[in-house]
Design a protein around this motif. Structure first.
Motif, short mmCIF file in Angstrom:
data_model
loop_
_atom_site.label_atom_id
_atom_site.label_comp_id
_atom_site.label_asym_id
_atom_site.label_seq_id
_atom_site.Cartn_x
_atom_site.Cartn_y
_atom_site.Cartn_z
N GLU A 41 0.82 -1.20 0.00
CA GLU A 41 0.00 0.00 0.00
C GLU A 41 0.86 1.26 0.00
O GLU A 41 1.78 1.42 0.82
CB GLU A 41 -0.92 0.01 1.21
CG GLU A 41 -1.84 1.22 1.28
CD GLU A 41 -2.72 1.20 2.50
OE1 GLU A 41 -3.52 2.16 2.65
OE2 GLU A 41 -2.64 0.25 3.30
N ALA A 58 -5.77 -5.59 2.81
CA ALA A 58 -6.81 -4.57 2.76
C ALA A 58 -8.15 -5.20 2.44
O ALA A 58 -8.24 -6.15 1.65
CB ALA A 58 -6.46 -3.51 1.73
N THR A 59 -9.20 -4.69 3.05
CA THR A 59 -10.54 -5.21 2.82
C THR A 59 -11.16 -4.58 1.57
O THR A 59 -10.65 -3.60 1.02
CB THR A 59 -11.44 -4.91 4.03
OG1 THR A 59 -11.60 -3.48 4.12
CG2 THR A 59 -10.82 -5.44 5.31
N GLU A 67 -13.80 -2.85 1.55
CA GLU A 67 -14.23 -1.51 1.91
C GLU A 67 -13.06 -0.51 1.90
O GLU A 67 -13.26 0.68 1.62
CB GLU A 67 -14.87 -1.52 3.30
CG GLU A 67 -16.19 -2.28 3.37
CD GLU A 67 -16.01 -3.80 3.35
OE1 GLU A 67 -16.98 -4.50 3.00
OE2 GLU A 67 -14.89 -4.28 3.67
N GLU A 68 -11.86 -0.96 2.19
CA GLU A 68 -10.69 -0.09 2.24
C GLU A 68 -10.10 0.20 0.87
O GLU A 68 -9.48 1.24 0.65
CB GLU A 68 -9.61 -0.71 3.12
CG GLU A 68 -9.97 -0.79 4.59
CD GLU A 68 -8.99 -1.63 5.38
OE1 GLU A 68 -8.79 -1.32 6.57
OE2 GLU A 68 -8.43 -2.59 4.81
N ARG A 100 -9.24 1.16 -2.97
CA ARG A 100 -9.60 2.29 -3.81
C ARG A 100 -9.10 2.07 -5.24
O ARG A 100 -8.20 2.73 -5.74
CB ARG A 100 -9.04 3.60 -3.23
CG ARG A 100 -9.78 4.08 -1.98
CD ARG A 100 -11.21 4.45 -2.32
NE ARG A 100 -11.99 4.89 -1.16
CZ ARG A 100 -12.78 4.08 -0.47
NH1 ARG A 100 -12.87 2.78 -0.77
NH2 ARG A 100 -13.49 4.54 0.55
#
Length: 366
Positions: free
Chosen positions: A57, A123-124, A126-127, A129
């Protein structure tokens, strides 16, 4: 592909010190090269017992380099754009829109699986992008993004988000093509979290998508398949999309497929242009209609000229000096006088930071 005949090439440019460079593109000045460093690791315990790739990330970045002549490529801004995640495709939008000028750089990024560090949890949904990120390729200044993540207008219109945007192309009329390779299930290859699709974003809808307009999102077309897609290219001849397939459960065993406007409108996957290439990654097409595809497992670049022959690229009769050839782009450097070259992102899976390379190969006449 056992019936492919060797085709000699030579290295006419090389950028060393890259970090998992996925793809590279040339600006219209004929000398400025941009490429994404996707920054990947092996060994994250939260994804398939550490035996599969995970992106880090915020550690991906775009690099700018410049040709000063044949064989001479110099990095001018190593971190042109910083703080990205999983830059899995690089393009230049040469037409421009109301909200970004012609010559805007694009990268497909933000796809899962990614984590903050080698040992951190993934990362989920929802997280994440996932997006097409736009930037000034000379200064690195941001120029907006097309949101593809869960809950975005595009995701609501399609009924699912884009999980791992892993290839982007721009058609001559300004349309965008995007391929999704949802190889992100943390336990096994199947089932994927979302359908694998190749998408068409109409040129007329780009500004609306930059402004998160739901009506613009409704115009995005998708062609779905049970296998996975990977790299995608746009033909400079007719604007059609050329996409490669990429998975161990691929019934076509690695195919190159051409999709036209009717295919996208119908959501139809046509018969392959060629198949049985193994697990493929990148695709490219020249102005003469020559098609290229990479197989990073076999370390091969296949060539399909308009005369119908089947070839594979070699140097002095030997396999190319690459570790994992990923995405490829056809470029036209000034010093070649109108003849094409091929950029090859050699991502070097498992390598240390700044240990990979981008190659530029001579494909004059193709």
């Amino acid at each position: 592909m056992n019936d492919a005949t060797p085709r000699e090439t030579r290295i006419i440019g090389r950028v060393a010190g890259a970090t998992n460079p996925e793809s590279a593109e040339l600006l219209d000045d004929g000398k400025t090269l941009i490429f994404g460093n996707c920054t990947m690791v092996m060994g994250n315990p939260h994804h398939r017992a550490g035996k599969s790739l995970v992106y880090l990330e915020g550690q991906a970045f775009m690099t700018q380099a410049s040709f000063t002549g044949e064989g001479e490529v110099t990095v001018t801004r190593r971190r042109l754009v910083d703080g990205l995640t999983g830059t899995l495709g690089t393009e230049v939008h040469r037409k421009g829109t109301r909200l970004w000028p012609a010559g805007t750089g694009l990268t497909a990024c933000g796809g899962r699986p990614y984590a903050k560090s080698l040992d951190a949890p993934l990362a989920t949904v929802e997280e994440a992008r996932q997006q097409i990120f736009a930037f000034d390729p000379l200064t690195g200044e941001p120029r907006g993004r097309i949101a593809l993540w869960a809950g975005s207008p595009v995701a609501r219109a399609l009924g699912h988000h884009v999980e791992m945007p892993n290839g982007i192309a721009v058609a001559p009329n300004g349309d965008l093509y995007l391929a999704d390779n949802p190889n992100t299930n943390p336990e096994a290859a199947e089932p994927p979290p979302v359908p694998s699709c190749v998408y068409r974003i109409p040129y007329e809808s780009i500004d609306g998508l930059l402004e998160d307009d739901p009506a613009a999102a409704e115009t995005v077309d998708a062609v779905e398949w049970t296998g996975w897609f990977n790299g995608v290219a746009a033909s400079p001849l007719d604007g059609s999309a050329w996409v490669v397939t990429s998975s161990y459960h691929d019934p076509l065993n690695g195919a190159v497929i051409r999709l036209d406007a009717d295919d996208f409108a119908a959501g139809r996957l046509p018969e392959p242009f060629v198949k049985d290439l193994g697990i493929c990654d990148g695709a490219a097409v020249t102005r003469r209609g020559t098609v290229f595809a990479t197989n990073p497992i076999a370390k091969e670049i296949f060539v399909f000229p308009a005369d119908g022959s089947r070839q594979r690229m070699v140097i002095d009769g030997e396999r190319l000096p690459v570790s994992n050839p990923a995405d490829i782009n056809v470029i036209y450097p000034s010093f070649l006088g109108g003849e094409p070259a091929l950029t090859v992102g050699d991502i070097c899976v498992g390598s240390a930071p700044e240990a990979a390379q981008v190659l530029v190969l001579d494909i004059a006449g193709l």
